[in-house]
Structure formats: C-alpha cells, structure tokens
Design a protein around this motif. Structure first.
Motif, PDB file in Angstrom:
ATOM      1  N   ILE A  75      94.655 -27.073 -15.875  1.00 24.20           N
ATOM      2  CA  ILE A  75      93.451 -26.578 -15.174  1.00 24.20           C
ATOM      3  C   ILE A  75      92.336 -26.461 -16.205  1.00 24.20           C
ATOM      4  O   ILE A  75      92.476 -25.757 -17.211  1.00 24.20           O
ATOM      5  CB  ILE A  75      93.692 -25.208 -14.527  1.00 24.20           C
ATOM      6  N   VAL A  76      91.244 -27.187 -15.947  1.00 27.35           N
ATOM      7  CA  VAL A  76      90.126 -27.191 -16.906  1.00 27.35           C
ATOM      8  C   VAL A  76      88.858 -26.707 -16.164  1.00 27.35           C
ATOM      9  O   VAL A  76      88.374 -27.380 -15.236  1.00 27.35           O
ATOM     10  CB  VAL A  76      89.901 -28.594 -17.492  1.00 27.35           C
ATOM     11  N   ASP A  77      88.316 -25.556 -16.578  1.00 24.54           N
ATOM     12  CA  ASP A  77      87.101 -24.990 -15.949  1.00 24.54           C
ATOM     13  C   ASP A  77      86.537 -23.925 -16.878  1.00 24.54           C
ATOM     14  O   ASP A  77      87.308 -23.176 -17.499  1.00 24.54           O
ATOM     15  CB  ASP A  77      87.433 -24.388 -14.583  1.00 24.54           C
ATOM     16  N   ASP A  78      85.208 -23.891 -16.988  1.00 31.47           N
ATOM     17  CA  ASP A  78      84.596 -22.855 -17.825  1.00 31.47           C
ATOM     18  C   ASP A  78      84.457 -21.541 -17.104  1.00 31.47           C
ATOM     19  O   ASP A  78      83.989 -20.549 -17.675  1.00 31.47           O
ATOM     20  CB  ASP A  78      83.233 -23.339 -18.348  1.00 31.47           C
ATOM     21  N   ASP A  79      84.867 -21.510 -15.825  1.00 35.66           N
ATOM     22  CA  ASP A  79      84.835 -20.288 -15.047  1.00 35.66           C
ATOM     23  C   ASP A  79      86.240 -19.702 -15.012  1.00 35.66           C
ATOM     24  O   ASP A  79      87.160 -20.289 -14.404  1.00 35.66           O
ATOM     25  CB  ASP A  79      84.331 -20.570 -13.630  1.00 35.66           C
ATOM     26  N   ALA A  80      86.435 -18.568 -15.664  1.00 34.23           N
ATOM     27  CA  ALA A  80      87.754 -17.940 -15.765  1.00 34.23           C
ATOM     28  C   ALA A  80      88.305 -17.569 -14.408  1.00 34.23           C
ATOM     29  O   ALA A  80      89.512 -17.646 -14.167  1.00 34.23           O
ATOM     30  CB  ALA A  80      87.687 -16.704 -16.668  1.00 34.23           C
ATOM     31  N   ARG A  81      87.402 -17.174 -13.459  1.00 35.59           N
ATOM     32  CA  ARG A  81      87.875 -16.767 -12.138  1.00 35.59           C
ATOM     33  C   ARG A  81      88.481 -17.962 -11.388  1.00 35.59           C
ATOM     34  O   ARG A  81      89.487 -17.845 -10.681  1.00 35.59           O
ATOM     35  CB  ARG A  81      86.713 -16.174 -11.339  1.00 35.59           C
ATOM     36  N   THR A  82      87.874 -19.134 -11.555  1.00 35.20           N
ATOM     37  CA  THR A  82      88.420 -20.325 -10.897  1.00 35.20           C
ATOM     38  C   THR A  82      89.806 -20.648 -11.457  1.00 35.20           C
ATOM     39  O   THR A  82      90.740 -20.981 -10.725  1.00 35.20           O
ATOM     40  CB  THR A  82      87.469 -21.510 -11.093  1.00 35.20           C
ATOM     41  N   ILE A  83      89.915 -20.533 -12.800  1.00 33.24           N
ATOM     42  CA  ILE A  83      91.231 -20.811 -13.436  1.00 33.24           C
ATOM     43  C   ILE A  83      92.289 -19.856 -12.914  1.00 33.24           C
ATOM     44  O   ILE A  83      93.396 -20.257 -12.544  1.00 33.24           O
ATOM     45  CB  ILE A  83      91.106 -20.707 -14.967  1.00 33.24           C
ATOM     46  N   GLU A  84      91.936 -18.545 -12.877  1.00 36.28           N
ATOM     47  CA  GLU A  84      92.922 -17.559 -12.440  1.00 36.28           C
ATOM     48  C   GLU A  84      93.313 -17.791 -10.999  1.00 36.28           C
ATOM     49  O   GLU A  84      94.489 -17.672 -10.631  1.00 36.28           O
ATOM     50  CB  GLU A  84      92.333 -16.151 -12.601  1.00 36.28           C
ATOM     51  N   PHE A  85      92.334 -18.140 -10.156  1.00 32.58           N
ATOM     52  CA  PHE A  85      92.623 -18.353  -8.748  1.00 32.58           C
ATOM     53  C   PHE A  85      93.569 -19.555  -8.575  1.00 32.58           C
ATOM     54  O   PHE A  85      94.583 -19.476  -7.869  1.00 32.58           O
ATOM     55  CB  PHE A  85      91.316 -18.583  -7.969  1.00 32.58           C
ATOM     56  N   LEU A  86      93.228 -20.651  -9.209  1.00 32.91           N
ATOM     57  CA  LEU A  86      94.081 -21.834  -9.076  1.00 32.91           C
ATOM     58  C   LEU A  86      95.481 -21.577  -9.627  1.00 32.91           C
ATOM     59  O   LEU A  86      96.489 -21.991  -9.048  1.00 32.91           O
ATOM     60  CB  LEU A  86      93.447 -23.025  -9.784  1.00 32.91           C
ATOM     61  N   ARG A  87      95.559 -20.944 -10.789  1.00 28.79           N
ATOM     62  CA  ARG A  87      96.858 -20.723 -11.430  1.00 28.79           C
ATOM     63  C   ARG A  87      97.683 -19.697 -10.685  1.00 28.79           C
ATOM     64  O   ARG A  87      98.849 -19.979 -10.323  1.00 28.79           O
ATOM     65  CB  ARG A  87      96.619 -20.268 -12.877  1.00 28.79           C
ATOM     66  N   ASP A  88      97.118 -18.510 -10.465  1.00 25.62           N
ATOM     67  CA  ASP A  88      97.916 -17.383  -9.980  1.00 25.62           C
ATOM     68  C   ASP A  88      98.080 -17.368  -8.469  1.00 25.62           C
ATOM     69  O   ASP A  88      99.078 -16.843  -7.954  1.00 25.62           O
ATOM     70  CB  ASP A  88      97.300 -16.070 -10.440  1.00 25.62           C
ATOM     71  N   SER A  89      97.139 -17.949  -7.761  1.00 17.98           N
ATOM     72  CA  SER A  89      97.222 -17.882  -6.310  1.00 17.98           C
ATOM     73  C   SER A  89      97.758 -19.151  -5.665  1.00 17.98           C
ATOM     74  O   SER A  89      98.330 -19.098  -4.571  1.00 17.98           O
ATOM     75  CB  SER A  89      95.820 -17.563  -5.734  1.00 17.98           C
ATOM     76  N   LEU A  90      97.540 -20.293  -6.338  1.00 19.65           N
ATOM     77  CA  LEU A  90      97.948 -21.539  -5.702  1.00 19.65           C
ATOM     78  C   LEU A  90      99.111 -22.252  -6.404  1.00 19.65           C
ATOM     79  O   LEU A  90     100.141 -22.546  -5.794  1.00 19.65           O
ATOM     80  CB  LEU A  90      96.743 -22.483  -5.621  1.00 19.65           C
ATOM     81  N   LEU A  91      98.926 -22.550  -7.666  1.00 23.40           N
ATOM     82  CA  LEU A  91      99.865 -23.453  -8.330  1.00 23.40           C
ATOM     83  C   LEU A  91     101.177 -22.800  -8.731  1.00 23.40           C
ATOM     84  O   LEU A  91     102.268 -23.317  -8.423  1.00 23.40           O
ATOM     85  CB  LEU A  91      99.199 -24.099  -9.543  1.00 23.40           C
ATOM     86  N   VAL A  92     101.136 -21.716  -9.473  1.00 27.69           N
ATOM     87  CA  VAL A  92     102.378 -21.061  -9.924  1.00 27.69           C
ATOM     88  C   VAL A  92     103.219 -20.622  -8.744  1.00 27.69           C
ATOM     89  O   VAL A  92     104.447 -20.851  -8.720  1.00 27.69           O
ATOM     90  CB  VAL A  92     102.058 -19.895 -10.883  1.00 27.69           C
ATOM     91  N   PRO A  93     102.626 -19.961  -7.685  1.00 23.85           N
ATOM     92  CA  PRO A  93     103.440 -19.596  -6.527  1.00 23.85           C
ATOM     93  C   PRO A  93     104.071 -20.816  -5.836  1.00 23.85           C
ATOM     94  O   PRO A  93     105.102 -20.694  -5.176  1.00 23.85           O
ATOM     95  CB  PRO A  93     102.442 -18.897  -5.602  1.00 23.85           C
TER      96      PRO A  93
END
Length: 645
Positions: free
Chosen positions: A8-26
């Motif tokens: 996940i590559v983004d300069d917005d930390a909130r976007t990274i956290e959302f993609l990682r913690d809410s979508l991909l890891v689950p």
C-alpha cells in the motif's frame, strides 16, 4: 499456505490504515506500507509483493515514476492506481503503464475489494503459468540431458561392441568412461579366465592423452568389495570445508551370465560435488555394454584360436574333408579334397556338392544317404587310380560331412596278399593231393591197428579241411579276378524264396524260425545267379549257426531309387563293436566264449564282400551283443531309363 502480500503506497496515513486494517488484513492478506515513491520502489524491488495499491500524487516520486522504474527493472507486479485528481488523460496513461484498475478517491469498498481479488487472480494465473513454464523448461532440460547421455552411450556402445580385439576394447572402455565422468583416473580390472586372479588390464590417469593396457595384480579394497557383492560402490573422503575439493571413488561391476567378471573404477580428486545419480546410472549402463563386449571379444578370440587349429588340421591332413549344409551346398573343403576333385575351393563355396564332383559312386552315396539321413561308408575309386574309403555322416544343425581316406596302399597290400595266398594255395594243392592219395594207400600196404586207423582218419580229415580251405581261397581269387562272373537279369526275391525252402529243414532241426518278408514286384537286378545264391547262403548259414534254439532268422528287402537292399536279421549272440570293422576280413573270426564252439575258416563273409562288390554293391553289418545282428547288402537295379542326375 503463505498469505498474499499487498504493498500500500499513499502519503495519507489514514488511507493506508483504512486499506490495511479494515479491508486487506481482515480479508487474509498481509500488507506492506510506504508513504512516498522512493520507499515504494525499494519495497517493490526487494520484497516482490503480489499486488501494489498505488497513490498517484506522492512526494519524491509520483505513481507514474514508480511504474516507469518498475517497468525498466523488468518487474511486472499488478498495480491498482488511486488518485484524488483523476482525469481521462490520467486513466489513459495509467493503463499504458500496465495498471490493472484505476480508482478516483473516494472509492467504494466493494469495488476496491473486487479489483484486488481480480488483480490477484490474474497474478495467480500468471504465477502458475510461470511455474508451469519453468517446470516444463526444467523437464525439457532434463530430457535434453538424458538424450545427450543416451546419444553418448549409444555412440560409445556402438564403438565398444564393434571391437573384437580384447586389449583395444579395454582401453576404449576406459577412454569412454573418462569422457563421460571427467574423472582424473579410470581403471579397469578383469578376472583372468585361467588363474581366476583379478588383474588391472587398462588405465588412464590425469595427464594421459589416451588409455593404455596393463597386466598387474589387483589388491584394492573397493574393487574386492564390488567383485564380491556384484553391486556398485561409491566412497568419498571427508573434507573440513565445503570449498575444499572432494576425493570420490565410484566402482561399477562388469557382469556376465556367469557372474561378475571385472570392475570399472573411477576416481576424482578435485571435484566439488560427489558423483551424481546420473553419473552412476550412465556408468552402470556403460559397464553393462562393456561386459557384453568383453564376453564377445573373449568368445571371438576363442573361436579364432579353434578356427586356427582347425585350419591347421584341415590343411595338414591328407584325408579328404568336405562339409555341406543340410541341402548339400559346400560350406568347407580342405586342400586335399580340392586336389582329389580337381577344383578351386574359393570357386565352389555355396554350390551343391553334386555339381562339384563327378564321381558316380559318390553321387549315389550322397543322394541315397541325404535322403535317409543316416551315416554310410563306401570304397570309392578315383580317375587318378587312387582308392578312398568314403564316409558320409550327418552333422546336427549343420548338414553333412564327407570324409575320405586314401586306402590305395592298403588295397595294394591286400592285392599282394591275395596274390600270395592264391600262389601258395595253388602250389599246396598238388602236395595235398599226393598226401591224400598216400593216406588212402596205407591200408593196402598192411593191416592197420586201431590206433593207426584213428591217426589215418584224423590225417585224412585235416587234408580234406585244407583242401576245402584252399578251394575257398581259390574261389575268392576267382571272384576278385572276375572269373565266371557272367551277369544277367536276376529276380532276387525268387533266389531268396528258393533258398529259404531248401534251408527250412536245417532251421527246424535247430528249432529256429526262418521267414522272408519281401515286397511285391521288386525290380530286376543284374547279377550272377550262382554267386548271389552263395552270398545269401553264407549269410543265412552264419545267422543260423550263431542263433540259439528258439531264435529267429528273417530275410527282408527294400527298394530305393537306384538299388535294392537285402537284409538278413537274426536274434543270435551278436558281434562286439571292436570286431565289426574286421568282420569281412579274410580269416577273421570273432573270439569269445559265445563263438568258440563254432568251427570256421573265416572266409565266408570275405567271400560275401567280394561277390557283392563285384556286383557294384556294398555289404554292412549292425549288431548288438546278446540281441542279434543284421547283415545287409545292396545291388544296383537295372536301369530301364537313364537315372535322374
């Protein structure tokens, strides 16, 4: 199962956290995160993620620059591009750089997850395709390697098995092993056929341009082990570090049907890896070829040795020797035969023997015996005046052997003996007549007492016996000279039946069965009636003389293409094998308890032989001691049409 990795590559930390913690890891994925383009490129090149979710606007390197760098590096990682500043031109450029999906911010979660699954499914297919391609390439490389090995083995085996010189063969095997294994030292050990000792027979060491032969005794523990077990052995020396060279030994048995005959021994001192499984397989196959080739070379050497001995014998002997196949075509003819038949050996090989020789008696012998598939002997006169004793015998799985021995000297001796006997018997006849006359006059001189009478009677019997013997000898002399041998058509069955009627009384007195078994319409033979009666009478007299009471005597006849054979068979005492070769000689009598009681001069069968041969026939005997004998003689038929040649 390893989790698929998404960068996940983004300069917005909130976007990274959302993609990682809410979508991909689950959803079961592992995630890598980067906040600028440089970090993203580094992670993509080092970690090789399965998918990149890439923001377009980032510090240091934007999304397009990252994609360009990955393309130059040869990386084809599926990428989903997200941006807050989307446009039609941005979408077109993204897809040109290989982006799988393009999402403007904000994006829908379901659409993003579907895009992730879709991209990863494509990646999985590509990965499986790549793995399958790599496996196919590996299998192809392995097949190519096997094909190269088999090609090498075929070429080497063809080269090896074509050699029949054992020493050259052994050095070729060693050179082939060096070529295949690359080992520094190759040795071939072979068990000596005579001493059964193991010997080093060929070797090639590092620096040798080619292998060379040797004959040294072998005392190597590995070689002895392989000879004993008949199984491959591989030994490698320990090394302290993996970078140190390895010394390894590979020993393979050379096996034949009779067991292990030798060992092929390879040693390497500078290898970094031990002998591979392929090395062991290829060397084992080569050893099998080598063992077959060695056995062939040994057999060839043995055959050549025997052939040399046979050629020496055939060349040195004065006997005529001809070997034919089962159809009578010439396979072998020695120099004596070529001289006797006046032919060139090289020109008649493969030709029918009947076309090679012109002697009519041999023609008859060959035609008759090849039809009967039995052995036969015959005296054969040649045009050069020599007489040969010919024997034609079947050779199983080969054909026929015609062997002829020159008996000219013996025939001359026999003639000299006959002439001498004829002269002596003629000269003895007058004195014996005078003695007989004087003995008959003795009673007229004065009365003889009883003892004198017995002596006189015994003397008269001896004189009469001597006169009968002289008459028989003179009779044989007349037969051999052809005196009184006028020939005419004879029905041999009529002669036989007449004689059997005359001899029935004698047979009954001895309680013997006397019978004739004759075919109807026997052909006519040309002969002398008196002499043929003498032949059959002598044979029947002998048969009845040596057959005990209760036995049987049988006369039979058989007609062939060009002759009639008459058989006289009895159930008498039989003739020992040692006596049969001499049974037709003059004055020969079988000595033994079974014949001692019977009187005779040993001239009856000699007379039979002389008469039959004067008729152009032959006389033979077959016998078993205690079971009886069969005497048979042949007479040529009168040819009404020329015989088929």
């Amino acid at each position: 199962m390893t989790k698929e990795m998404i960068l996940i590559v983004d300069d917005d930390a909130r976007t990274i956290e959302f993609l990682r913690d809410s979508l991909l890891v689950p959803s079961g994925y592992s995630a890598l995160c980067a906040t600028d383009g440089e970090e993203a490129l580094h992670l993509a090149l080092t970690q090789e993620p399965d998918l990149i979710v890439l923001d377009l606007q980032m510090p240091k390197m934007d999304g397009f620059e990252v994609l360009e760098a990955l393309k130059k590096a040869g990386q084809k990682i599926p990428t989903i591009l997200i941006t807050a500043h989307g446009s039609e031109n941005v979408a077109i450029q993204a897809f040109r750089l290989g982006v799988r999906d393009y999402f403007p911010k904000p994006f829908k979660v379901t659409e993003m997850m579907e895009a992730v699954e879709r991209s990863l499914a494509e990646a999985r297919l590509r990965r499986e395709k790549q793995e399958l391609t790599e496996r196919i390439e590996l299998v192809n490389r392995q097949l190519e390697q096997k094909l190269r090995e088999l090609t090498i083995l075929y070429g080497i085996s063809k080269s090896v098995t074509s050699l029949l010189d054992l020493d050259k063969l052994l050095t070729r095997i060693v050179e082939a092993t060096t070529y295949i294994t690359g080992a520094e030292e190759i040795s071939l050990f072979l068990r000596d056929e005579e001493t059964q000792n193991l010997q080093l027979r060929a070797v090639q060491r590092a620096g040798d341009k080619q292998a060379h032969g040797a004959r040294e005794s072998a005392d190597d523990a590995v070689v002895r082990q392989v000879m004993s077990t008949g199984r491959l052995a591989m030994i490698q020396s320990p090394r302290s570090r993996k970078t140190d060279p390895l010394q390894a030994t590979l020993a393979v048995p050379l096996k034949s049907r009779n067991g292990t005959i030798g060992v092929l021994h390879a040693t390497t001192k500078t290898a970094m890896e031990p002998f591979s499984e392929d090395d062991r397989y290829v060397l084992s196959v080569l050893a099998d070829y080598a063992a077959i080739a060695i056995q062939n070379a040994r057999l060839f050497a043995e055959v050549e040795e025997q052939k040399g001995k046979l050629e020496t014998i055939l060349t040195g002997t004065e006997d005529v020797i001809v070997v034919t196949d089962e159809k009578g075509r010439v396979l072998l003819m020695n120099p004596a035969a070529a001289e006797a038949f006046d032919v060139e050996p090289g020109e008649i090989m493969g030709k029918p023997l009947l076309e090679v020789i012109s002697n009519e008696m041999l023609h008859q012998l060959i035609r008759r015996q090849m039809t009967k598939k039995s052995a036969r002997n015959l005296e054969v006169p040649l045009l050069d005046g020599r007489t040969f004793y010919a024997s034609l015998s079947p050779i199983p799985e080969v054909g026929w052997a015609l062997i002829m021995r020159d008996i000219t000297y013996l025939k001359e001796l026999d003639k000299m003996k006959s002439d001498f006997v004829a002269t002596i018997t003629h000269d003895l006849r007058s004195p014996l007549t005078s003695i007989q006359g004087l003995i008959q006059l003795l009673p007229q001189v004065g009365e003889l007492n009883e003892e004198q009478g017995e002596f006189t009677e015994q003397a008269m019997k001896n004189v009469e016996h001597m006169q009968a013997l002289i008459s028989s000898l003179l009779d044989i002399g007349r037969i051999e000279a052809g005196v009184g041998m006028e020939m005419g058509p004879i029905h041999i069955e009529v002669v036989i039946e007449e004689l059997l009627r005359n001899l029935q009384g004698t047979a009954q007195d001895k309680e013997l069965s006397l019978e004739a078994i004759l075919p109807d319409d026997l052909s006519v033979v040309e002969g002398n009636h008196t002499r043929l009666v003498q032949v059959i009478t002598n044979l029947l007299d002998n048969a009845m003389k040596y057959t005990p009471k209760g036995g049987s005597v049988k006369v039979s006849a058989q007609e062939d293409e060009d002759q009639i054979t008459v058989y006289v068979t009895d159930t008498g005492v039989g003739i020992p094998a040692s006596a049969r070769p001499h049974i037709f000689d003059k004055f020969y009598r079988v000595q033994g308890p079974a014949t001692r009681e019977f009187e005779g001069a040993g001239l009856g069968l000699a007379t039979v032989k002389s008469i039959v041969e004067k008729h152009g026939g032959q006389v033979h005997v077959e016998s078993r001691v205690g079971h009886g004998s069969t005497f048979y003689f042949t007479l040529p038929k009168i040819q009404t049409t020329p015989p088929v040649r």
